[in-house]
Design a protein around this motif. Sequence first.
Motif, PDB file in Angstrom:
ATOM      1  N   ALA A 117      -6.124  14.887 -12.020  1.00  0.00           N
ATOM      2  CA  ALA A 117      -6.984  14.239 -11.467  1.00  0.00           C
ATOM      3  C   ALA A 117      -7.590  13.630 -10.035  1.00  0.00           C
ATOM      4  N   LEU A 118      -6.246  12.249 -10.099  1.00  0.00           N
ATOM      5  CA  LEU A 118      -6.362  11.445  -8.928  1.00  0.00           C
ATOM      6  C   LEU A 118      -5.493  12.472  -7.886  1.00  0.00           C
ATOM      7  N   GLY A 119      -4.251  12.424  -8.001  1.00  0.00           N
ATOM      8  CA  GLY A 119      -3.382  12.647  -7.169  1.00  0.00           C
ATOM      9  C   GLY A 119      -2.659  11.301  -6.710  1.00  0.00           C
ATOM     10  N   GLU A 120      -2.640  10.765  -7.523  1.00  0.00           N
ATOM     11  CA  GLU A 120      -1.746   9.245  -7.364  1.00  0.00           C
ATOM     12  C   GLU A 120      -1.483   9.033  -8.992  1.00  0.00           C
ATOM     13  N   LEU A 121       0.167   7.962  -8.917  1.00  0.00           N
ATOM     14  CA  LEU A 121       0.450   8.048  -9.800  1.00  0.00           C
ATOM     15  C   LEU A 121       0.395   6.195 -10.126  1.00  0.00           C
ATOM     16  N   TRP A 122      -0.078   5.495 -11.357  1.00  0.00           N
ATOM     17  CA  TRP A 122       0.895   4.064 -11.058  1.00  0.00           C
ATOM     18  C   TRP A 122       2.062   3.556 -10.799  1.00  0.00           C
ATOM     19  N   VAL A 123       2.461   2.891  -9.931  1.00  0.00           N
ATOM     20  CA  VAL A 123       4.300   2.878 -10.395  1.00  0.00           C
ATOM     21  C   VAL A 123       4.467   1.161 -10.225  1.00  0.00           C
ATOM     22  N   ARG A 124       5.606   0.803 -10.999  1.00  0.00           N
ATOM     23  CA  ARG A 124       6.104  -0.429 -10.796  1.00  0.00           C
ATOM     24  C   ARG A 124       7.517  -0.168 -10.344  1.00  0.00           C
ATOM     25  N   VAL A 125       7.580  -0.721  -9.398  1.00  0.00           N
ATOM     26  CA  VAL A 125       8.793  -0.622  -8.122  1.00  0.00           C
ATOM     27  C   VAL A 125      10.378  -0.940  -8.580  1.00  0.00           C
ATOM     28  N   PRO A 126      11.219   0.628  -9.168  1.00  0.00           N
ATOM     29  CA  PRO A 126      12.464   0.118  -9.124  1.00  0.00           C
ATOM     30  C   PRO A 126      12.569  -0.513  -7.982  1.00  0.00           C
ATOM     31  N   GLN A 127      14.073  -1.773  -9.043  1.00  0.00           N
ATOM     32  CA  GLN A 127      15.356  -2.259  -8.168  1.00  0.00           C
ATOM     33  C   GLN A 127      16.064  -1.251  -8.097  1.00  0.00           C
ATOM     34  N   THR A 128      17.404  -1.380  -7.007  1.00  0.00           N
ATOM     35  CA  THR A 128      18.132   0.239  -7.509  1.00  0.00           C
ATOM     36  C   THR A 128      19.582  -0.539  -7.373  1.00  0.00           C
ATOM     37  N   ILE A 129      20.175   0.906  -8.279  1.00  0.00           N
ATOM     38  CA  ILE A 129      22.190   0.244  -8.300  1.00  0.00           C
ATOM     39  C   ILE A 129      22.460   1.252  -7.678  1.00  0.00           C
ATOM     40  N   ARG A 130      23.410   0.617  -6.622  1.00  0.00           N
ATOM     41  CA  ARG A 130      23.562   1.610  -6.490  1.00  0.00           C
ATOM     42  C   ARG A 130      25.433   2.007  -7.383  1.00  0.00           C
ATOM     43  N   THR A 156       8.445  -4.916  -3.508  1.00  0.00           N
ATOM     44  CA  THR A 156       9.620  -6.023  -4.206  1.00  0.00           C
ATOM     45  C   THR A 156       9.839  -5.547  -5.869  1.00  0.00           C
ATOM     46  N   PRO A 157      11.181  -4.929  -6.123  1.00  0.00           N
ATOM     47  CA  PRO A 157      11.196  -4.625  -7.804  1.00  0.00           C
ATOM     48  C   PRO A 157      10.126  -5.160  -8.250  1.00  0.00           C
ATOM     49  N   GLY A 158       9.446  -4.432  -9.710  1.00  0.00           N
ATOM     50  CA  GLY A 158       9.206  -5.096 -10.411  1.00  0.00           C
ATOM     51  C   GLY A 158       7.116  -5.129 -10.008  1.00  0.00           C
ATOM     52  N   ALA A 159       6.627  -5.308  -8.671  1.00  0.00           N
ATOM     53  CA  ALA A 159       5.271  -5.431  -7.700  1.00  0.00           C
ATOM     54  C   ALA A 159       5.389  -3.836  -9.034  1.00  0.00           C
ATOM     55  N   PHE A 160       3.307  -3.833  -9.099  1.00  0.00           N
ATOM     56  CA  PHE A 160       2.524  -2.292  -9.301  1.00  0.00           C
ATOM     57  C   PHE A 160       1.703  -2.271  -8.568  1.00  0.00           C
ATOM     58  N   GLY A 161       2.081  -0.908  -8.285  1.00  0.00           N
ATOM     59  CA  GLY A 161       1.069   0.134  -7.199  1.00  0.00           C
ATOM     60  C   GLY A 161       1.277   1.138  -7.271  1.00  0.00           C
TER      61      GLY A 161
END
Lengths: 172, 426
Positions: B153-166, B21-26
């Motif tokens: 260090a971890l091989g990961e990045l925290w992300v906030r899922v972006p919305q997409t603009i076409r 979901t756009p705005g979700a963190f992961g």
Amino acid sequence: MSDVITGRAVVLGDDVNTDNIIPGPYLNITDPEELGRHLLETYDAAVGAAVAPGDILVGGRNFGMGSSREQAQVAIMARGVQAIVAGSFARIFLRNCINVGLAVAESPEAVAAIADGDELRIDFTAGTITRGDDTWTIPPRPPFVGEILEAGGLVGWAQERLRRTSSTQGRR
Amino acid sequence: MTAPWTVAQKILAAHGVQDLTPGAFGLARVDLVMTNDVSGSVALREFEKIGARRVFDPSRVALFADHFAPAKDVRSAQLVGRLRRFAREQGIEQYWEAGSTPNGGIEHTVLAEEGLIAPGDFIPGGDSHSCTYGAFGAFGTGVGSTDIAAALALGELWVRVPQTIRVEYRGTAGPQVTGKDLILAYLAQSGVAGGTYAALEFAGPPIDATSIDERMALCNMAVEAGAKTGIVPADATTLAWLADKVTGRPLEPVLPDEGASYAGRAQIDLDGMRPLVARPPSPADVVPVDTVDRVRVDQVYVGNCANGTMTDLRQLCEVLGGRRVARGTRLIVVPASQRVYRQALKEGLLEQIVEAGGAISMPTCGACFGGHMGILDAGEVAVATTNRNFRGRMGHADSAVYLANAYVAGAAAVSGELVDPAEVMA
């Protein structure tokens, strides 16, 4: 990072970019104090020179647009700035603030009303910015962002995660 | 929210992000982490603070000495030296420094040339223009030094899922219009914040017709609209370009699902468009070159991670066409990589540039960000194929930079003024 911050507002405009905050030629400086001396040099050198420890920077829309240079946060923090209030933040800049534990608050309404030199109080627990009798609300921090801030920034968060993963997977 | 997904969502899902979901963190697993002498100087300090002794995977880290390299002073030499030592200590083979490695030069260009980017990859870079990797159907995104340290260090990045603009293009542009103009046209519509927190997905027949060099220019400047990334879904052009570069793994395009959910759509009609120019100090203050004031130009700069490619050098030489650089104007050309340099040498382009009175630099980010090799004095005006024209970007706070494509840059070099290249080439 304290949950209540009080300080004097230093008001800046819209679209303050990272080159304004710390110009490119200084990116080979590693000493934070020295970086801090050049804060806001190409935005307005006089404004930059007037920033004092304890101040709160108040930017308009899209604060921190442009580069990923974290030297911007280093310079801001080296000058003792406690927090940044803005109408909105540029993406990478906001990430960097979260990661290094530099307090940020978003409120276009507050920004429209605040004048240079105003005494501000930001209460992150209550989610408010106050100036005298005026109060504006700020959006709550997403839980994940709270988690990073509680760990003292991304360095602390990564330390914990590294400990957890190495205890389950053996030493990396 | 369920499928269908956009390209950005599909790439994040493939890297372990659960809630799309756009705005979700992961947390997203990274395919590669890139950093350079500028972001690396802070990142390596933070990496030490994390207490990680080894990077998560030395084969998935790329280091570039390119911003202050070749080192312009002792401080810069120390930044580069630190990066070089880190590469050696950690067994990182992807260390690139022009003069000491077979290729070398500007990070985004070299990563692509070395086959380190493939469609569907998720690559955070310690440089805001890491969104360039969208040219290959990958998700590249610029992050700061502490993010780089944690990712190392971890091989990961925290992300906030972006919305997409076409962003959909249509129509047929006029001559001398390039990939640079496609992104400037979007910036004219979006402004410098219209794409904030979004992934841009570029599409339409004019995009299908672009070369990889043009797509790099296009995706490179997605960040100037505030976007997290800009992606051209991989197609036959992408696969053909990557075929002899990416080895040891299959090339599989990630395409948007039919009916994917977009936060917005931008439509850009190119019919009859002339080359565009971004006036200082904003990359989004964009106007057609034939309507802009005819200012005198002190310096023309062709180079940078957006437009220092073979395509740009060929376009520049098309305009030069045996003409000479105008008296009182300097032409500085910076091939984006040693590979581009060698090819330009082979094609005789460098000779044409030098014969015209221009000067050629070794590959570096130098002048583009105000570092070295082409700094402007007070009152000076530059036309540059770079991506930012902020106040003081290339030098003195009272200098001015106009952003434009290589045809416009070439026309400015030979006429000494900001003019429509059609006037010069007529």
